[in-house]
Design a protein around this motif. Structure first.
Motif, PDB file in Angstrom:
ATOM      1  N   VAL A   1     -74.121  27.416 -25.658  1.00  0.00           N
ATOM      2  CA  VAL A   1     -73.391  28.844 -25.489  1.00  0.00           C
ATOM      3  C   VAL A   1     -71.887  28.315 -25.043  1.00  0.00           C
ATOM      4  CG1 VAL A   1     -73.365  30.876 -24.184  1.00  0.00           C
ATOM      5  CG2 VAL A   1     -75.474  29.721 -24.421  1.00  0.00           C
ATOM      6  N   TYR A   2     -71.146  29.240 -25.291  1.00  0.00           N
ATOM      7  CA  TYR A   2     -69.576  29.079 -25.425  1.00  0.00           C
ATOM      8  C   TYR A   2     -68.540  30.049 -25.126  1.00  0.00           C
ATOM      9  CZ  TYR A   2     -69.722  29.985 -30.130  1.00  0.00           C
ATOM     10  OH  TYR A   2     -70.040  30.807 -31.350  1.00  0.00           O
ATOM     11  N   THR A   3     -67.403  30.136 -24.754  1.00  0.00           N
ATOM     12  CA  THR A   3     -66.365  31.096 -24.914  1.00  0.00           C
ATOM     13  C   THR A   3     -65.484  30.940 -26.015  1.00  0.00           C
ATOM     14  OG1 THR A   3     -64.967  29.968 -23.147  1.00  0.00           O
ATOM     15  CG2 THR A   3     -66.650  31.222 -22.393  1.00  0.00           C
ATOM     16  N   ASP A   4     -64.680  31.874 -26.270  1.00  0.00           N
ATOM     17  CA  ASP A   4     -63.666  31.685 -27.404  1.00  0.00           C
ATOM     18  C   ASP A   4     -62.613  30.880 -27.137  1.00  0.00           C
ATOM     19  OD1 ASP A   4     -62.113  32.753 -25.486  1.00  0.00           O
ATOM     20  OD2 ASP A   4     -61.772  35.030 -26.661  1.00  0.00           O
ATOM     21  N   GLY A   5     -62.445  30.194 -25.933  1.00  0.00           N
ATOM     22  CA  GLY A   5     -61.484  29.117 -25.787  1.00  0.00           C
ATOM     23  C   GLY A   5     -61.764  27.822 -26.605  1.00  0.00           C
ATOM     24  N   LEU A   6     -63.076  27.604 -26.925  1.00  0.00           N
ATOM     25  CA  LEU A   6     -63.247  26.619 -27.830  1.00  0.00           C
ATOM     26  C   LEU A   6     -62.839  26.739 -29.010  1.00  0.00           C
ATOM     27  CD1 LEU A   6     -65.148  26.163 -25.259  1.00  0.00           C
ATOM     28  CD2 LEU A   6     -66.625  24.735 -26.653  1.00  0.00           C
ATOM     29  N   ILE A   7     -63.096  28.194 -29.641  1.00  0.00           N
ATOM     30  CA  ILE A   7     -62.740  28.267 -31.117  1.00  0.00           C
ATOM     31  C   ILE A   7     -60.931  28.232 -31.348  1.00  0.00           C
ATOM     32  CG2 ILE A   7     -62.890  30.287 -32.834  1.00  0.00           C
ATOM     33  CD1 ILE A   7     -65.363  28.804 -31.964  1.00  0.00           C
ATOM     34  N   GLU A   8     -60.372  28.267 -30.010  1.00  0.00           N
ATOM     35  CA  GLU A   8     -58.886  27.975 -30.277  1.00  0.00           C
ATOM     36  C   GLU A   8     -58.482  26.644 -30.901  1.00  0.00           C
ATOM     37  OE1 GLU A   8     -56.189  29.838 -29.445  1.00  0.00           O
ATOM     38  OE2 GLU A   8     -57.045  31.533 -28.134  1.00  0.00           O
ATOM     39  N   TYR A   9     -59.551  25.757 -30.723  1.00  0.00           N
ATOM     40  CA  TYR A   9     -59.212  24.328 -31.371  1.00  0.00           C
ATOM     41  C   TYR A   9     -59.916  24.163 -32.537  1.00  0.00           C
ATOM     42  CZ  TYR A   9     -57.436  23.943 -26.554  1.00  0.00           C
ATOM     43  OH  TYR A   9     -56.699  24.138 -25.238  1.00  0.00           O
ATOM     44  N   SER A  10     -60.964  24.858 -32.982  1.00  0.00           N
ATOM     45  CA  SER A  10     -61.927  24.275 -34.116  1.00  0.00           C
ATOM     46  C   SER A  10     -62.647  25.540 -34.522  1.00  0.00           C
ATOM     47  CB  SER A  10     -62.855  23.314 -33.421  1.00  0.00           C
ATOM     48  OG  SER A  10     -64.068  23.127 -34.591  1.00  0.00           O
TER      49      SER A  10
ATOM     50  N   ASP B   1     -67.043  23.816 -37.829  1.00  0.00           N
ATOM     51  CA  ASP B   1     -66.721  22.311 -37.140  1.00  0.00           C
ATOM     52  C   ASP B   1     -67.076  22.123 -35.894  1.00  0.00           C
ATOM     53  OD1 ASP B   1     -65.771  21.996 -39.719  1.00  0.00           O
ATOM     54  OD2 ASP B   1     -63.231  22.378 -39.084  1.00  0.00           O
ATOM     55  N   LEU B   2     -66.990  23.204 -35.113  1.00  0.00           N
ATOM     56  CA  LEU B   2     -67.647  22.976 -33.694  1.00  0.00           C
ATOM     57  C   LEU B   2     -68.899  22.547 -33.370  1.00  0.00           C
ATOM     58  CD1 LEU B   2     -66.970  23.196 -30.569  1.00  0.00           C
ATOM     59  CD2 LEU B   2     -67.548  25.683 -30.617  1.00  0.00           C
ATOM     60  N   LEU B   3     -69.799  23.176 -34.296  1.00  0.00           N
ATOM     61  CA  LEU B   3     -71.276  22.773 -34.343  1.00  0.00           C
ATOM     62  C   LEU B   3     -71.782  21.660 -34.854  1.00  0.00           C
ATOM     63  CD1 LEU B   3     -72.963  26.469 -34.794  1.00  0.00           C
ATOM     64  CD2 LEU B   3     -72.485  25.283 -32.794  1.00  0.00           C
ATOM     65  N   CYS B   4     -70.765  21.310 -35.886  1.00  0.00           N
ATOM     66  CA  CYS B   4     -71.095  19.813 -36.503  1.00  0.00           C
ATOM     67  C   CYS B   4     -70.734  18.777 -35.478  1.00  0.00           C
ATOM     68  CB  CYS B   4     -70.260  19.674 -37.646  1.00  0.00           C
ATOM     69  SG  CYS B   4     -70.355  20.790 -39.181  1.00  0.00           S
TER      70      CYS B   4
ATOM     71  N   GLN C   1     -53.129  23.168 -22.988  1.00  0.00           N
ATOM     72  CA  GLN C   1     -54.415  24.011 -23.009  1.00  0.00           C
ATOM     73  C   GLN C   1     -54.096  25.622 -22.919  1.00  0.00           C
ATOM     74  OE1 GLN C   1     -57.502  22.983 -20.088  1.00  0.00           O
ATOM     75  NE2 GLN C   1     -58.609  24.923 -20.591  1.00  0.00           N
ATOM     76  N   LYS C   2     -54.700  26.106 -24.230  1.00  0.00           N
ATOM     77  CA  LYS C   2     -54.241  27.281 -24.816  1.00  0.00           C
ATOM     78  C   LYS C   2     -55.182  28.406 -23.931  1.00  0.00           C
ATOM     79  CE  LYS C   2     -53.492  25.728 -29.228  1.00  0.00           C
ATOM     80  NZ  LYS C   2     -53.946  25.944 -30.816  1.00  0.00           N
ATOM     81  N   ASP C   3     -56.298  28.080 -23.496  1.00  0.00           N
ATOM     82  CA  ASP C   3     -57.301  29.134 -22.995  1.00  0.00           C
ATOM     83  C   ASP C   3     -58.433  28.315 -22.159  1.00  0.00           C
ATOM     84  OD1 ASP C   3     -58.519  31.280 -22.552  1.00  0.00           O
ATOM     85  OD2 ASP C   3     -58.925  31.904 -24.458  1.00  0.00           O
TER      86      ASP C   3
END
Length: 523
Positions: free
Chosen positions: A468-477, A481-484, A512-514
């Protein structure tokens, strides 16, 4: 003095095509016939100011009654001395350009007028008054629609104007704001039994203005609604056609606006909007007053961040359990992301959330989440706790603040994951056979609308991983690709997976963006 010349010049004034031309011709005429000690005043409601078309070194503002107005067009031998700071004005004679109960201008003379000029002005005064109102109305009509739209837009933006002010400043700004929006003749406010007003004083609302045989101050103090009243307010001193009462319960703040313009008489929806403006302004002012106690200096900001961070942990791991781990690294000193894990019996209760916005205002709401999570006492409370939190956020009217959230309970005995997702990015369950199941949201983010929450449940196979994650991770990937990357790290401990994700994705923490928040649970 040539009588015919005076008559012709007076007629020329009456035939003026603009207010500016009208006023300047009056000024020239008075100077020409030996009258120099006079002032011409613009009138807005009951407020008189030096005429904008005549340059003056001095500025003053008076109530029309201070200039000797008694509902007469021409007043002689007034013998008034009125002061504005260091300036003193003597008034012997006053001409009020008054037509259909509307006064547009006042001309005050310090000395008696020459008899012949006075006779002619008395004769032509009704025509002067009518022409002044005609010119004013015509020029006002040209911009009426645009002006109205600006006022509506001003109302919509009022919460921004009031934001961050202290309560006394809010009241002062509100008085001016309402005077402008509604073109009111006068306005007053009562807050904690303290009077504030423009165009009238406290004695007026206790001794001179009544509604339903009750002093209007007493009526205001009993009022529990925002209402518009027409032809019910009586006064021996003022001509009151309508009154708009505004009540803000949260701050115990009451306003009364007198003689607002008829073309925006407030209906129920408009009244509600105005009440909301007051409520937002006062609530923000109260929040501001609380925050100013920290003095908003660099050292105090750091102290505030430290306090907020004590409520919201940056890393969470249960004792003697390396299978579940959460981290939340804010982009600033205090962040708007939240992660929490707790164990009740054999069940794990967790939450990952993202407050709309960044910084301290968002971080405060993470404290609210922290408090609510601490009140879980049973794994059977999920639906009701989420519902209670949503209702609490809505009741506080945080305006543009809302929270995306994922609440989950993993039941060890049944290997079931029960969850509710509120506008959050889809969580993922990664199975050992490389299958990925997405846990998507069925509800709006919290704080926006009342929802009838119902939890969902899925069976979790052995050797699966819940992410489980927040949208800050999607800022980078991208999500794929993140799940890979998560899958590639799945042999590691939950803590190592989460920390490695942060190091791999946020290569420069200063950029760091978010906020970066995630939870990893290995089954």
């Amino acid at each position: 003095m040539a009588t015919d010349n005076i008559t012709l010049e007076l007629l020329d004034i009456v035939s003026s095509e603009t207010t500016e031309d009208f006023i300047k011709k009056i000024e020239l005429l008075l100077h020409k016939y030996g009258t120099d000690n006079f002032y011409i005043w613009d009138v807005s409601g009951n407020v008189c100011e030096p005429c904008q078309y005549i340059p003056t070194d001095m500025y003053a503002t008076f109530d029309i009654f201070e200039l000797g107005f008694k509902n007469e067009m021409f007043s002689k031998n007034i013998n008034l001395n009125i002061s504005y700071f260091d300036a003193t004005y003597h008034i012997d004679t006053a001409l009020f350009l008054n037509y259909n109960s509307r006064v547009t201008h006042v001309i005050t003379f310090a000395e008696p007028l020459p008899a012949e000029l006075e006779d002619k002005i008395r004769l032509v005064a009704p025509f002067f008054s009518r022409r002044a109102v005609e010119l004013f109305s015509r020029e006002r009509q040209m911009d009426l629609y645009i002006d109205y739209q600006k006022k509506v837009d001003f109302v919509k933006r009022a919460s921004i104007i009031f934001m961050g002010l202290e309560i006394q400043e809010v009241i002062s700004m509100s008085l001016s704001f309402f005077m402008d929006v509604f073109s009111a003749d006068a306005v007053c406010a009562m807050h904690n039994n303290e009077f504030h007003g423009i165009g009238l004083n406290e004695e007026d609302i206790t001794e001179s203005i009544f509604i339903y045989d009750m002093p209007i101050k007493e009526y205001m103090m009993q009022l529990d609604d925002t209402i518009f009243v027409e032809n019910e307010v009586l006064s021996s001193k003022f001509n009151i056609k309508n009154t708009f009462f505004i009540y803000d319960k949260s701050a115990n703040l009451r306003f009364a606006l007198f003689n607002i313009i008829v073309d925006i008489v407030p209906d129920k929806d408009f009244s509600s909007l105005v009440s909301s403006i007051v409520s937002i302004a006062t609530e923000n002012a109260q929040n501001h007053e609380a925050l100013t106690k920290f003095k908003i200096e660099e050292t105090e900001i750091a102290h505030t961040a430290d306090i907020l961070n004590k409520f919201v942990k940056r890393t969470i791991q249960l004792d003697n359990n390396d299978k579940i781990y959460g981290l939340s690294y804010p982009a600033r000193n205090a962040g708007g992301d939240f992660v929490n894990i707790m164990q009740i019996g054999d069940d794990y209760i967790f939450c990952v959330a993202d407050v709309c916005g960044k910084g301290y205002s968002a971080a405060v709401l993470t404290v609210v989440l922290s408090v609510y999570m601490s009140h879980f006492s049973s794994a059977d409370e999920l639906t009701q706790k989420v519902k209670n939190l949503n209702q609490f956020l809505i009741s506080k009217n945080f305006s543009d603040r809302f929270i995306t959230s994922f609440f989950g309970i993993y039941h060890n005995a049944t290997k079931e994951l029960e969850y509710i997702s509120c506008g959050h990015d889809p969580a993922a369950v990664l199975s050992k056979n490389n299958k990925i199941e997405y846990l998507t949201s069925d509800y709006m983010p919290m704080g926006l609308m009342i929802e009838d929450y119902k939890s969902k449940s899925i069976h979790i196979d052995e050797d699966s991983l819940i992410f489980v994650y927040t949208d800050g991770l999607i800022e980078y990937s991208s999500l794929d690709d993140l799940l890979c990357l998560v899958k590639a790290l799945s042999d590691k401990k939950s803590q190592d997976i989460a920390e490695t994700l942060y190091k791999e994705l946020v290569t420069d923490t200063s950029l760091q963006k978010d906020d970066f928040t995630c939870l990893v649970m290995k089954i």
